[in-house]
Design a protein around this motif. Structure first.
Motif, PDB file in Angstrom:
ATOM      1  N   SER A 144       0.853  -1.204   0.000  1.00  0.00           N
ATOM      2  CA  SER A 144       0.000   0.000   0.000  1.00  0.00           C
ATOM      3  C   SER A 144       0.872   1.231   0.000  1.00  0.00           C
ATOM      4  O   SER A 144       2.012   1.204   0.460  1.00  0.00           O
ATOM      5  CB  SER A 144      -0.864   0.073   1.264  1.00  0.00           C
ATOM      6  N   ALA A 145       0.266   2.339  -0.440  1.00  0.00           N
ATOM      7  CA  ALA A 145       0.954   3.629  -0.338  1.00  0.00           C
ATOM      8  C   ALA A 145       0.985   4.048   1.129  1.00  0.00           C
ATOM      9  O   ALA A 145       0.073   3.722   1.894  1.00  0.00           O
ATOM     10  CB  ALA A 145       0.176   4.660  -1.141  1.00  0.00           C
ATOM     11  N   GLY A 170      -5.812  -1.411  -9.045  1.00  0.00           N
ATOM     12  CA  GLY A 170      -5.407  -2.252  -7.908  1.00  0.00           C
ATOM     13  C   GLY A 170      -5.481  -1.420  -6.637  1.00  0.00           C
ATOM     14  O   GLY A 170      -4.474  -1.094  -6.032  1.00  0.00           O
ATOM     15  N   MET A 176      -5.168   5.539  -1.539  1.00  0.00           N
ATOM     16  CA  MET A 176      -5.109   6.552  -2.599  1.00  0.00           C
ATOM     17  C   MET A 176      -6.498   7.167  -2.812  1.00  0.00           C
ATOM     18  O   MET A 176      -6.627   8.367  -3.056  1.00  0.00           O
ATOM     19  CB  MET A 176      -4.652   5.932  -3.924  1.00  0.00           C
ATOM     20  N   GLU A 192     -10.241  -3.311  -8.400  1.00  0.00           N
ATOM     21  CA  GLU A 192      -9.462  -4.252  -7.580  1.00  0.00           C
ATOM     22  C   GLU A 192      -9.930  -5.668  -7.898  1.00  0.00           C
ATOM     23  O   GLU A 192     -11.127  -5.955  -7.887  1.00  0.00           O
ATOM     24  CB  GLU A 192      -9.669  -3.907  -6.092  1.00  0.00           C
ATOM     25  N   ILE A 193      -8.961  -6.558  -8.131  1.00  0.00           N
ATOM     26  CA  ILE A 193      -9.279  -7.928  -8.569  1.00  0.00           C
ATOM     27  C   ILE A 193      -9.727  -8.822  -7.405  1.00  0.00           C
ATOM     28  O   ILE A 193     -10.425  -9.811  -7.615  1.00  0.00           O
ATOM     29  CB  ILE A 193      -8.040  -8.526  -9.289  1.00  0.00           C
ATOM     30  N   ASP A 194      -9.339  -8.478  -6.180  1.00  0.00           N
ATOM     31  CA  ASP A 194      -9.635  -9.345  -5.037  1.00  0.00           C
ATOM     32  C   ASP A 194     -10.944  -8.900  -4.360  1.00  0.00           C
ATOM     33  O   ASP A 194     -11.090  -7.748  -3.954  1.00  0.00           O
ATOM     34  CB  ASP A 194      -8.476  -9.280  -4.024  1.00  0.00           C
ATOM     35  N   LEU A 197     -10.836  -7.491  -0.686  1.00  0.00           N
ATOM     36  CA  LEU A 197     -10.314  -6.118  -0.622  1.00  0.00           C
ATOM     37  C   LEU A 197     -11.387  -5.120  -1.069  1.00  0.00           C
ATOM     38  O   LEU A 197     -11.491  -4.025  -0.514  1.00  0.00           O
ATOM     39  CB  LEU A 197      -9.053  -5.990  -1.485  1.00  0.00           C
ATOM     40  N   ASN A 219     -13.038  -6.007 -10.420  1.00  0.00           N
ATOM     41  CA  ASN A 219     -12.719  -6.521 -11.765  1.00  0.00           C
ATOM     42  C   ASN A 219     -11.225  -6.689 -11.953  1.00  0.00           C
ATOM     43  O   ASN A 219     -10.436  -6.065 -11.252  1.00  0.00           O
ATOM     44  CB  ASN A 219     -13.150  -5.517 -12.853  1.00  0.00           C
ATOM     45  N   ILE A 221      -8.372  -5.544 -14.296  1.00  0.00           N
ATOM     46  CA  ILE A 221      -8.235  -4.349 -15.141  1.00  0.00           C
ATOM     47  C   ILE A 221      -8.300  -4.719 -16.629  1.00  0.00           C
ATOM     48  O   ILE A 221      -8.753  -3.928 -17.458  1.00  0.00           O
ATOM     49  CB  ILE A 221      -6.941  -3.550 -14.800  1.00  0.00           C
ATOM     50  N   VAL A 239       1.533  -2.285  -8.947  1.00  0.00           N
ATOM     51  CA  VAL A 239       0.356  -3.159  -9.098  1.00  0.00           C
ATOM     52  C   VAL A 239       0.721  -4.558  -9.535  1.00  0.00           C
ATOM     53  O   VAL A 239       0.075  -5.530  -9.169  1.00  0.00           O
ATOM     54  CB  VAL A 239      -0.600  -2.624 -10.197  1.00  0.00           C
ATOM     55  N   PHE A 243       2.019  -9.441  -7.996  1.00  0.00           N
ATOM     56  CA  PHE A 243       0.668  -9.984  -8.098  1.00  0.00           C
ATOM     57  C   PHE A 243       0.412 -10.794  -9.366  1.00  0.00           C
ATOM     58  O   PHE A 243      -0.663 -11.352  -9.524  1.00  0.00           O
ATOM     59  CB  PHE A 243      -0.364  -8.843  -7.982  1.00  0.00           C
TER      60      PHE A 243
HETATM   61  C1  LIG Z   1       0.557  -2.911  -4.580  1.00  0.00           C
HETATM   62  S1  LIG Z   1      -1.168  -3.029  -4.459  1.00  0.00           S
HETATM   63  C2  LIG Z   1      -1.647  -1.388  -4.866  1.00  0.00           C
HETATM   64  C3  LIG Z   1      -2.062  -0.613  -3.690  1.00  0.00           C
HETATM   65  C4  LIG Z   1      -2.808   0.668  -3.863  1.00  0.00           C
HETATM   66  N1  LIG Z   1      -2.995   1.128  -5.205  1.00  0.00           N
HETATM   67  C5  LIG Z   1      -2.084   1.730  -3.066  1.00  0.00           C
HETATM   68  O1  LIG Z   1      -1.416   2.550  -3.676  1.00  0.00           O
HETATM   69  O2  LIG Z   1      -2.146   1.688  -1.827  1.00  0.00           O
HETATM   70  C6  LIG Z   1      -1.634  -3.861  -5.930  1.00  0.00           C
HETATM   71  C7  LIG Z   1      -3.098  -4.300  -5.957  1.00  0.00           C
HETATM   72  O3  LIG Z   1      -3.439  -4.599  -7.311  1.00  0.00           O
HETATM   73  C8  LIG Z   1      -4.375  -5.649  -7.310  1.00  0.00           C
HETATM   74  N2  LIG Z   1      -4.323  -6.261  -8.652  1.00  0.00           N
HETATM   75  C9  LIG Z   1      -3.367  -7.089  -9.130  1.00  0.00           C
HETATM   76  N3  LIG Z   1      -3.662  -7.421 -10.404  1.00  0.00           N
HETATM   77  C10 LIG Z   1      -4.804  -6.775 -10.739  1.00  0.00           C
HETATM   78  C11 LIG Z   1      -5.593  -6.730 -11.922  1.00  0.00           C
HETATM   79  N4  LIG Z   1      -5.245  -7.416 -12.990  1.00  0.00           N
HETATM   80  N5  LIG Z   1      -6.702  -5.984 -11.912  1.00  0.00           N
HETATM   81  C12 LIG Z   1      -7.064  -5.282 -10.798  1.00  0.00           C
HETATM   82  N6  LIG Z   1      -6.361  -5.293  -9.648  1.00  0.00           N
HETATM   83  C13 LIG Z   1      -5.249  -6.039  -9.616  1.00  0.00           C
HETATM   84  C14 LIG Z   1      -3.888  -6.569  -6.203  1.00  0.00           C
HETATM   85  O4  LIG Z   1      -4.922  -7.394  -5.713  1.00  0.00           O
HETATM   86  C15 LIG Z   1      -3.387  -5.553  -5.158  1.00  0.00           C
HETATM   87  O5  LIG Z   1      -4.367  -5.297  -4.202  1.00  0.00           O
END
Ligand SMILES: C[S@@+](CC[C@H](N)C(=O)[O-])C[C@H]1O[C@@H](n2cnc3c(N)ncnc32)[C@H](O)[C@@H]1O
Length: 326
Positions: A144-145, A170, A176, A192-194, A197, A219, A221, A239, A243
């Motif tokens: 996370s940020a 994500g 953010m 967000e894919i999960d 979350l 979804n 992305i 992102v 992952f």
């Molecule tokens: C490093 S975190 C980003 C955190 C957030 N954006 C922040 O700045 O605090 C990456 C996130 O992207 C999500 N993610 C990974 N692949 C993805 C995809 N194809 N589509 C949507 N979300 C995805 C993961 O589940 C994870 O929660």
């Protein structure tokens, strides 16, 4: 004057001082740096009282959200439903499960780490050679940020976002999104894919009544070209690397380059796009797609004002890059 010009002028000034007097001059600067810093703090362009109140409220609300999240998120900051992929290539390829600790930077700040370690909740060093005192530090990874990064982006980096749409790809726990809500007038979207979350973000959005300007989409992305095409600002904060495997990363970057094509779209990324593409077999000409914006003066100011550090390289703000599509 930007940072580069200022540095040049400063060297110019030094060259005009008699070499014999230089040590004295440098020592005078050292003595006065604290005064200069205090002036800078007093002289920020945020002298508007409403703005100051807003920034203070932002801190209080973000801290309250952090407390709420700590109650519902596992200490590691990772859910069993998630599939974390340790990178096999690039600067993070040494992040093996044995030597890496995942600590979420939004949930736990640097000072919290010391307390957590002294309370025995986390160990930040591992024994490199069993039965000896040869210990080494764990590599800390956050997904996370941090609060400072969020404030840096919305207080210092981006222009006025009234009427603009911001997309966090994500969005995870949503820092953010909440920061953008509190510090800008943008319409805000998170994808967000999960599913877990997404539910957590919805819970926070409902509790703090952010739902007039934040929407979350559960979804991949890769299925939401529409969100990429309408966004004016896109955040890509680490992102992909932890992952998805390299083949999927390749696919996602090709997808981004086909759908983020409108001129003037701003992207905030960590790491830089060049770094992200370095190990992938993609046919993307970054220089034809976008230009990187020089943010060094914002960075120096924010490092000092948000974190009290004169050297941005000592902060996590340095990781962020800003681009604009051509
Ligand atoms: C490093 S975190 C980003 C955190 C957030 N954006 C922040 O700045 O605090 C990456 C996130 O992207 C999500 N993610 C990974 N692949 C993805 C995809 N194809 N589509 C949507 N979300 C995805 C993961 O589940 C994870 O929660």
């Amino acid at each position: 004057m930007d940072l580069e010009e200022g540095t040049r002028e400063f060297h110019n000034l030094l060259s005009k001082i008699h070499p014999r007097l230089l040590p004295q001059f440098i020592s005078w600067i050292q003595d006065h740096v604290e005064v200069l810093e205090r002036d800078l703090l007093d002289n920020t362009d945020d002298d508007d009282d409403d703005y100051d109140d807003n920034v203070e409220n932002t801190d209080v609300i973000l801290e309250s959200i952090r407390d709420d999240l700590r109650q519902i998120i596992p200490f590691s900051g990772i859910f069993p439903s998630e599939n974390i992929v340790s990178p096999t290539i690039g600067p993070n390829s040494d992040c093996t499960p044995q030597t890496t600790v995942h600590i979420d930077a939004f949930l736990y700040e640097e000072d919290d780490l010391k307390t957590l370690e002294s309370d025995g909740k986390v160990s930040l060093s591992y024994c490199k050679d069993c039965n000896s005192k040869n210990v080494g530090p764990f590599t800390l990874i956050t997904h996370s940020a941090s609060q400072a990064q969020v404030k840096y982006i919305f207080q210092y980096l981006l222009p006025d976002l009234t009427g603009k749409t911001l997309l966090d790809v994500g969005s995870r726990f949503g820092p953010m999104l909440y920061g953008a809500y509190l510090l800008t007038n943008a319409n805000i979207e998170g994808v967000e894919i999960d599913e877990n979350l997404c539910k957590i973000q919805q819970q926070i959005i409902k509790k703090y009544q952010f739902d007039d300007r934040i929407r979350i989409y559960h979804n991949d992305i890769l299925d939401r070209a529409d969100l990429l095409e309408k966004a004016d600002i896109i955040i890509l904060n680490n992102v992909f690397e932890f992952f998805m495997p390299l083949e999927t990363q390749t696919k996602v970057w090709q997808f981004l380059s086909s759908h983020v094509t409108r001129r003037g779209v701003m992207l905030i990324t960590h790491p830089s796009i060049e770094e992200s593409l370095k190990y992938l077999k993609v046919d993307i000409k970054v220089n034809n797609w976008m230009k990187e914006i020089d943010i060094s003066s914002h960075l120096s100011k924010a490092s000092l004002l948000l974190l009290g550090k004169r050297l941005p390289s000592e902060t996590d703000l340095i990781n962020l890059h800003l681009y604009e599509t051509l």
